[in-house]
Design an enzyme around this catalytic site. Structure first.
Site, PDB file in Angstrom:
ATOM      1  N   HIS A  56     137.587 -93.089  23.771  1.00 23.90           N
ATOM      2  CA  HIS A  56     138.438 -92.234  21.966  1.00 23.90           C
ATOM      3  C   HIS A  56     138.538 -90.694  21.778  1.00 23.90           C
ATOM      4  O   HIS A  56     137.013 -90.143  21.993  1.00 23.90           O
ATOM      5  CB  HIS A  56     136.865 -93.321  20.432  1.00 23.90           C
ATOM      6  CG  HIS A  56     137.767 -92.574  19.348  1.00 23.90           C
ATOM      7  ND1 HIS A  56     138.836 -93.643  18.551  1.00 23.90           N
ATOM      8  CD2 HIS A  56     138.154 -91.609  18.427  1.00 23.90           C
ATOM      9  CE1 HIS A  56     139.093 -92.868  18.058  1.00 23.90           C
ATOM     10  NE2 HIS A  56     138.887 -91.629  17.643  1.00 23.90           N
ATOM     11  N   GLN A 151     147.643 -91.164  11.156  1.00 21.88           N
ATOM     12  CA  GLN A 151     146.286 -89.833  10.065  1.00 21.88           C
ATOM     13  C   GLN A 151     146.332 -90.345   8.825  1.00 21.88           C
ATOM     14  O   GLN A 151     145.098 -90.196   8.378  1.00 21.88           O
ATOM     15  CB  GLN A 151     146.127 -88.624  10.594  1.00 21.88           C
ATOM     16  CG  GLN A 151     145.201 -87.906  10.258  1.00 21.88           C
ATOM     17  CD  GLN A 151     143.772 -87.881  11.000  1.00 21.88           C
ATOM     18  OE1 GLN A 151     143.404 -87.777  11.942  1.00 21.88           O
ATOM     19  NE2 GLN A 151     143.101 -87.953   9.603  1.00 21.88           N
ATOM     20  N   HIS A 209     141.120 -96.359  13.901  1.00 22.90           N
ATOM     21  CA  HIS A 209     140.069 -96.277  13.205  1.00 22.90           C
ATOM     22  C   HIS A 209     139.806 -97.379  12.172  1.00 22.90           C
ATOM     23  O   HIS A 209     140.519 -97.381  11.596  1.00 22.90           O
ATOM     24  CB  HIS A 209     140.570 -94.628  12.390  1.00 22.90           C
ATOM     25  CG  HIS A 209     140.944 -93.616  14.196  1.00 22.90           C
ATOM     26  ND1 HIS A 209     141.586 -93.826  14.947  1.00 22.90           N
ATOM     27  CD2 HIS A 209     139.876 -92.618  13.372  1.00 22.90           C
ATOM     28  CE1 HIS A 209     141.221 -92.385  15.241  1.00 22.90           C
ATOM     29  NE2 HIS A 209     139.613 -92.207  15.122  1.00 22.90           N
ATOM     30  N   TRP A 314     136.827 -81.673  12.759  1.00 24.65           N
ATOM     31  CA  TRP A 314     136.017 -81.960  12.515  1.00 24.65           C
ATOM     32  C   TRP A 314     135.093 -81.649  13.163  1.00 24.65           C
ATOM     33  O   TRP A 314     133.997 -81.623  12.722  1.00 24.65           O
ATOM     34  CB  TRP A 314     136.864 -83.018  13.145  1.00 24.65           C
ATOM     35  CG  TRP A 314     137.437 -84.046  11.974  1.00 24.65           C
ATOM     36  CD1 TRP A 314     137.626 -84.614  10.338  1.00 24.65           C
ATOM     37  CD2 TRP A 314     139.029 -84.166  12.471  1.00 24.65           C
ATOM     38  NE1 TRP A 314     138.797 -84.994  10.271  1.00 24.65           N
ATOM     39  CE2 TRP A 314     139.230 -83.787  10.992  1.00 24.65           C
ATOM     40  CE3 TRP A 314     139.933 -83.748  13.381  1.00 24.65           C
ATOM     41  CZ2 TRP A 314     141.021 -84.888  11.622  1.00 24.65           C
ATOM     42  CZ3 TRP A 314     141.179 -83.610  13.514  1.00 24.65           C
ATOM     43  CH2 TRP A 314     141.673 -83.978  12.275  1.00 24.65           C
TER      44      TRP A 314
HETATM   45 ZN    ZN Z   1     139.278 -90.292  16.257  1.00 29.37          ZN
END
Ligand code: ZN
Length: 424
Positions: A56, A151, A209, A314
């Site tokens: 991932h 996303q 996700h 992130w």
């Molecule tokens: Zn991710």
């Protein structure tokens, strides 16, 4: 033969094994191999493993840390907002260059297969085009598998499903999703149904996700398992993150685990990023957020670990080192027993290789000659030391070398010439 690696220890516990390689394939794995080769490596009883696999990752965002600013709150949602600010300024060239740089790091770390999500919510699809080109260029060194990732939400972001289908047509391999980011629970469930039906129709794998939240009521994994079962997608679907399961009540989880197992849905936890992003709204006690890895393994569910992010909106850390990922997982999940520690190594090697569907992965005759020689005796020591990758071999060729860590000390009363390996 072209290459023989002698005196190797293998991840399954076998020791003093010779590995014979002809061309790009392993042809012999046995003690005291009688053959000779033009090149020989003495592994000195250290671990020789199939390469690390990252199940991932987000290569379109990697190495963009600080662009256009850093994530002040450190939360998932500010990261998504920040990525939204960065997206309009992206160029295909910049995405390609950063991705290639990351692949260089990965190869040096013995990370030779990566499943990367790529955002398809920008109708220009420039990140998709860039990563499809990266996949083509790095193929001799690294298997890059791409996931079409909406996303901003499949239903929430206008045109996302069409973009996703275009991305698949351009060469993206896997169908992604993000049900917990849709407007409602019902929309989340609908997005799972639409995406799984599309994957079934096209014969593709799925990796969503799913429930990347501390909210125990985020239960999309239940729908993902049910749709996988309904459509006969067993063995081809993965649920990434599943952090809400950390906070669910045990009664509900006791129903959920057998459901995931029955559907053959694999789980991908992302320990570095889960421990960083989850629990941000907590005071104390502060939840760790990572999904229930030991319980899943005990239930017979495949669990892999992913790096998820390296220097992006992130997460500002990381270097493509899957041993660092396993090290964090081991601590967060308290998997400190010997078998549990070894399972953490399996979660960055064999299990993700199976989830990605890699052909010819392993240390057996007939497998690709893709190997990593580590400065450690066994998988647990490799995790403890985040051991040096003494040699990385891809299709029979040594593509990276790193010297063993050594120190020379002359402490009082000790011979000045003592060289010894750090910490061993
Ligand atoms: Zn991710």
């Amino acid at each position: 033969m072209d290459l023989i690696i002698r005196n190797a220890s293998l991840p399954d516990g076998r020791t003093q094994i010779d590995i014979g390689i002809n061309g790009a394939r392993i042809v012999a794995v046995e003690p005291a191999l009688a053959a000779t080769a033009s090149q020989e490596i003495d592994a000195q009883c250290n671990l020789v493993t199939p390469p690390f696999v990252d199940a991932h990752f987000h290569m379109d965002a990697a190495l963009s840390y600080g662009l256009p600013r850093v994530n002040a709150s450190g939360t998932l949602l500010e990261g998504i907002a920040l990525w939204g600010e960065l997206k309009p300024t992206l160029t295909q060239h910049a995405v390609l260059e950063r991705a290639l740089q990351y692949c260089d790091w990965a190869v040096a770390r013995g990370l030779l297969a990566i499943r990367s999500h790529v955002d398809v919510c920008d109708p220009r699809l420039l990140a998709v085009e860039a990563l499809v080109e990266v996949k083509r260029r790095v193929a001799p060194y690294l298997d890059l598998q791409l996931v079409a990732f909406p996303q901003d939400g499949l239903l929430r972001s206008p045109g996302a499903f069409d973009n996703l289908k275009r991305a698949i047509a351009l060469g993206v391999d896997v169908v992604g999703g993000i049900p917990h980011f849709e407007r409602t629970m019902a929309d989340g469930a609908k997005s799972i149904r639409l995406l799984c039906e599309f994957a079934a129709q096209k014969g593709l794998r799925v990796d969503m996700h799913c429930d990347e939240s501390d909210d125990p009521m985020s239960r999309h994994i239940e729908t993902l398992a049910a749709e996988t079962h309904r459509l006969g997608l067993q063995g081809r679907v993965a649920g990434s993150h599943l952090t809400s399961m950390h906070s669910m009540n045990n009664d509900y989880v006791s129903k959920l685990l057998p459901l995931i197992r029955e559907a053959g849905v694999a789980v991908i936890a992302n320990p570095l990023v889960n421990i960083t992003l989850q629990g941000r709204a907590d005071t104390y006690p502060k939840r760790r957020g990572m999904t229930r890895v030991p319980e899943m393994l005990a239930a017979g569910i495949d669990v892999a670990f992913g790096h998820d992010c390296v220097m992006d909106p992130w997460y500002g850390f990381g270097s493509g080192d899957m041993l660092e990922v396993a090290h964090m997982a081991l601590h967060v999940a308290q998997m400190t027993g010997v078998d549990a520690s070894r399972a953490c190594f399996t979660a960055i090697t064999q299990t993700p290789a199976r989830i990605l569907g890699l052909e010819g992965y392993g240390v057996e005759p007939g497998c690709h000659a893709d190997l990593v020689w580590l400065d450690a005796r066994d998988p647990v020591e490799a995790i403890r030391l985040r051991a040096a990758r003494l040699a990385v071999i891809r299709r029979g060729q040594v593509v990276s070398r790193q010297p063993a860590a050594q120190a020379t000390l002359a402490l009082p009363g000790r011979p000045a010439s003592v060289n010894f390996k750090l910490c061993r």
